[in-house]
Design a protein around this motif. Structure first.
Motif, mmCIF file in Angstrom:
data_model
loop_
_atom_site.group_PDB
_atom_site.id
_atom_site.type_symbol
_atom_site.label_atom_id
_atom_site.label_comp_id
_atom_site.label_asym_id
_atom_site.label_seq_id
_atom_site.Cartn_x
_atom_site.Cartn_y
_atom_site.Cartn_z
ATOM 1 N N ARG A 129 -48.733 81.127 75.930
ATOM 2 C CA ARG A 129 -49.370 82.425 75.649
ATOM 3 C C ARG A 129 -50.177 82.888 76.852
ATOM 4 N NH1 ARG A 129 -50.988 80.168 70.634
ATOM 5 N NH2 ARG A 129 -53.175 80.302 71.277
ATOM 6 N N LEU A 130 -50.790 81.932 77.561
ATOM 7 C CA LEU A 130 -51.612 82.288 78.719
ATOM 8 C C LEU A 130 -50.774 82.616 79.951
ATOM 9 C CD1 LEU A 130 -54.366 79.529 78.459
ATOM 10 C CD2 LEU A 130 -54.708 81.977 78.105
ATOM 11 N N LEU A 131 -49.711 81.844 80.182
ATOM 12 C CA LEU A 131 -48.981 81.923 81.445
ATOM 13 C C LEU A 131 -47.593 82.541 81.335
ATOM 14 C CD1 LEU A 131 -49.864 78.371 82.851
ATOM 15 C CD2 LEU A 131 -50.975 80.539 83.386
ATOM 16 N N GLY A 132 -46.992 82.452 80.155
ATOM 17 C CA GLY A 132 -45.623 82.939 79.998
ATOM 18 C C GLY A 132 -45.490 84.407 80.355
ATOM 19 N N GLY A 133 -44.601 84.710 81.290
ATOM 20 C CA GLY A 133 -44.405 86.090 81.706
ATOM 21 C C GLY A 133 -45.448 86.599 82.674
ATOM 22 N N ARG A 134 -46.524 85.849 82.881
ATOM 23 C CA ARG A 134 -47.590 86.258 83.807
ATOM 24 C C ARG A 134 -47.602 85.414 85.074
ATOM 25 N NH1 ARG A 134 -49.780 86.181 78.659
ATOM 26 N NH2 ARG A 134 -50.533 88.191 77.857
ATOM 27 N N ALA A 135 -47.078 84.211 84.974
ATOM 28 C CA ALA A 135 -47.068 83.290 86.116
ATOM 29 C C ALA A 135 -45.645 82.841 86.385
ATOM 30 C CB ALA A 135 -47.962 82.078 85.835
ATOM 31 N N ASN A 136 -45.430 82.328 87.584
ATOM 32 C CA ASN A 136 -44.130 81.787 87.939
ATOM 33 C C ASN A 136 -43.777 80.620 87.012
ATOM 34 O OD1 ASN A 136 -42.389 79.752 89.687
ATOM 35 N ND2 ASN A 136 -42.124 81.791 90.569
ATOM 36 N N ALA A 137 -42.483 80.464 86.726
ATOM 37 C CA ALA A 137 -42.051 79.398 85.823
ATOM 38 C C ALA A 137 -42.453 78.018 86.350
ATOM 39 C CB ALA A 137 -40.537 79.461 85.629
ATOM 40 N N THR A 138 -42.452 77.845 87.670
ATOM 41 C CA THR A 138 -42.867 76.568 88.246
ATOM 42 C C THR A 138 -44.332 76.291 87.945
ATOM 43 O OG1 THR A 138 -41.246 76.676 90.033
ATOM 44 C CG2 THR A 138 -43.172 75.275 90.400
ATOM 45 N N THR A 139 -45.173 77.293 88.062
ATOM 46 C CA THR A 139 -46.597 77.132 87.750
ATOM 47 C C THR A 139 -46.768 76.685 86.309
ATOM 48 O OG1 THR A 139 -47.135 78.906 89.303
ATOM 49 C CG2 THR A 139 -48.842 78.266 87.734
ATOM 50 N N GLU A 140 -46.054 77.329 85.401
ATOM 51 C CA GLU A 140 -46.172 76.984 83.988
ATOM 52 C C GLU A 140 -45.718 75.546 83.742
ATOM 53 O OE1 GLU A 140 -44.911 78.624 79.541
ATOM 54 O OE2 GLU A 140 -44.407 79.806 81.325
ATOM 55 N N ARG A 141 -44.621 75.136 84.378
ATOM 56 C CA ARG A 141 -44.136 73.762 84.189
ATOM 57 C C ARG A 141 -45.143 72.748 84.717
ATOM 58 N NH1 ARG A 141 -39.132 75.833 85.945
ATOM 59 N NH2 ARG A 141 -39.418 74.932 88.020
ATOM 60 N N LEU A 142 -45.687 72.996 85.914
ATOM 61 C CA LEU A 142 -46.638 72.057 86.508
ATOM 62 C C LEU A 142 -47.891 71.915 85.655
ATOM 63 C CD1 LEU A 142 -46.358 73.160 90.242
ATOM 64 C CD2 LEU A 142 -45.655 70.952 89.325
ATOM 65 N N VAL A 143 -48.431 73.033 85.220
ATOM 66 C CA VAL A 143 -49.660 72.997 84.419
ATOM 67 C C VAL A 143 -49.390 72.364 83.065
ATOM 68 C CG1 VAL A 143 -51.433 74.401 83.314
ATOM 69 C CG2 VAL A 143 -50.679 74.945 85.641
ATOM 70 N N THR A 144 -48.250 72.676 82.474
ATOM 71 C CA THR A 144 -47.922 72.104 81.168
ATOM 72 C C THR A 144 -47.809 70.589 81.245
ATOM 73 O OG1 THR A 144 -46.773 74.120 80.451
ATOM 74 C CG2 THR A 144 -46.214 72.077 79.309
ATOM 75 N N ARG A 145 -47.146 70.081 82.294
ATOM 76 C CA ARG A 145 -47.051 68.628 82.438
ATOM 77 C C ARG A 145 -48.423 67.994 82.612
ATOM 78 N NH1 ARG A 145 -42.109 69.181 85.683
ATOM 79 N NH2 ARG A 145 -43.290 68.818 87.596
ATOM 80 N N LEU A 146 -49.265 68.639 83.404
ATOM 81 C CA LEU A 146 -50.603 68.103 83.631
ATOM 82 C C LEU A 146 -51.404 68.044 82.334
ATOM 83 C CD1 LEU A 146 -52.993 67.248 85.428
ATOM 84 C CD2 LEU A 146 -53.439 69.678 85.830
ATOM 85 N N VAL A 147 -51.341 69.112 81.552
ATOM 86 C CA VAL A 147 -52.149 69.188 80.332
ATOM 87 C C VAL A 147 -51.629 68.232 79.256
ATOM 88 C CG1 VAL A 147 -52.745 70.710 78.390
ATOM 89 C CG2 VAL A 147 -52.988 71.517 80.745
ATOM 90 N N THR A 148 -50.315 68.127 79.140
ATOM 91 C CA THR A 148 -49.759 67.284 78.073
ATOM 92 C C THR A 148 -49.681 65.814 78.456
ATOM 93 O OG1 THR A 148 -47.509 67.812 78.833
ATOM 94 C CG2 THR A 148 -48.440 69.174 77.068
ATOM 95 N N ALA A 149 -49.756 65.510 79.757
ATOM 96 C CA ALA A 149 -49.712 64.108 80.202
ATOM 97 C C ALA A 149 -50.724 63.899 81.321
ATOM 98 C CB ALA A 149 -48.303 63.747 80.674
ATOM 99 N N PRO A 150 -52.023 63.974 81.001
ATOM 100 C CA PRO A 150 -53.060 63.879 82.052
ATOM 101 C C PRO A 150 -53.165 62.506 82.688
ATOM 102 C CG PRO A 150 -54.062 63.893 79.880
ATOM 103 C CD PRO A 150 -52.608 64.194 79.667
ATOM 104 N N ARG A 151 -52.744 61.463 81.988
ATOM 105 C CA ARG A 151 -52.756 60.098 82.525
ATOM 106 C C ARG A 151 -54.119 59.700 83.068
ATOM 107 N NH1 ARG A 151 -49.691 59.241 86.757
ATOM 108 N NH2 ARG A 151 -49.658 57.038 86.255
#
Length: 273
Positions: free
Chosen positions: A159-181
């Motif tokens: 909702r925050l990034l879809g259509g507003r940010a590059n798809a790569t940005t969304e993938r990178l941030v999503t991985r970070l948030v869902t798997a912070p390790r």
């Protein structure tokens, strides 16, 4: 990642292998990124497996054959070959292998953005998203809430990034948030920003000014910093009215405070000396 000893050498070799793979246009860098991220998640979950794959008592070939058996039918040939090469190397500790895989996944995604001519956009979006998170305690709490499901966080980010940010940005941030390790969100975003800058061998300067800089000021500042540090400089720009009549520049751990004119004059003097 911060690597030591054997792991530093293994990581350097893995980076070279990734660059060699992604130099080929026949390799889908975004697909490779997703596959490496999946392998990262697997080894993060399976402590026994990552210990086996980094066990110095096992031959490199035996570990590579295990990778082939486990992953050969699950991911592409380039991903299998890359991981097989990594386990042939010596790692100081099992976690270093997982950290390296995560870095390579992110680097592959950034390579995909670079191929598409979108790397600058991704760098800027990562920086801006970090500023948004820093300014919103509610958003940060929602994205780091351990009780919240991964799907809920993915939906929020979309909702925050879809259509507003590059798809790569969304993938990178999503991985970070869902798997912070174990990392903080801020540390993870900073790491991604640095990795993005390194794709062009650039340093990152975080520039905070009281008012937006003009194009001429940005060019002069970027050129002066590049000459001072001997490397191309990417400027992440932020505006803070509390920086009265001046500017704050942070490059790595070094912070430069003072008025724009004074700092540029000082930079010119240092270059001339």
């Amino acid at each position: 990642m911060t690597a030591h000893g054997a792991s530093r050498q293994a990581l350097a070799a893995a980076r070279e292998r990734l660059d060699a793979l992604t130099d080929s246009t026949s390799v889908d860098a975004a697909q490779l990124a997703d596959e490496l991220a999946a392998i990262t998640a697997l080894l993060h979950r399976e402590a026994g497996l990552r210990r086996v794959l980094t066990d110095p008592a096992q031959t490199g070939e035996a570990k590579a054959e295990l990778v082939q058996r486990l992953l050969g039918a699950q991911v592409s040939g380039p991903a299998v070959d890359l991981v097989a090469g990594m386990v042939r190397s010596r790692w100081s500790q099992p976690r270093d292998l997982v950290d390296a895989l995560e870095e390579l996944a992110n680097s592959a995604d950034l390579t995909a953005a670079q191929r598409a001519g979108a790397l600058d956009d991704v760098e800027d979006e990562l920086f801006r998203f970090g500023r948004i998170v820093a300014s919103s305690t509610e958003l940060r709490a929602a994205l780091t809430d351990r009780a919240a499901s991964a799907s809920a966080k993915v939906e929020l980010l979309h909702r925050l990034l879809g259509g507003r940010a590059n798809a790569t940005t969304e993938r990178l941030v999503t991985r970070l948030v869902t798997a912070p390790r174990g990392r903080s969100l801020e540390a993870g975003l900073e790491s991604l920003s640095k990795l993005a800058a390194e794709r062009r061998d650039r340093m990152v300067a975080v520039v905070t000014s009281a008012v937006p800089l003009s194009d001429t000021q940005k060019q002069r500042l970027g050129a002066a910093l590049a000459k001072l540090y001997g490397r191309q400089m990417h400027l992440n720009l932020d505006v803070d009215p509390e920086v009265i009549g001046g500017i704050r520049v942070q490059v790595g751990d070094e912070v430069i405070n003072g008025s724009l004119a004074d700092r540029l004059d000082d930079a010119a003097r240092r270059m001339a000396s």
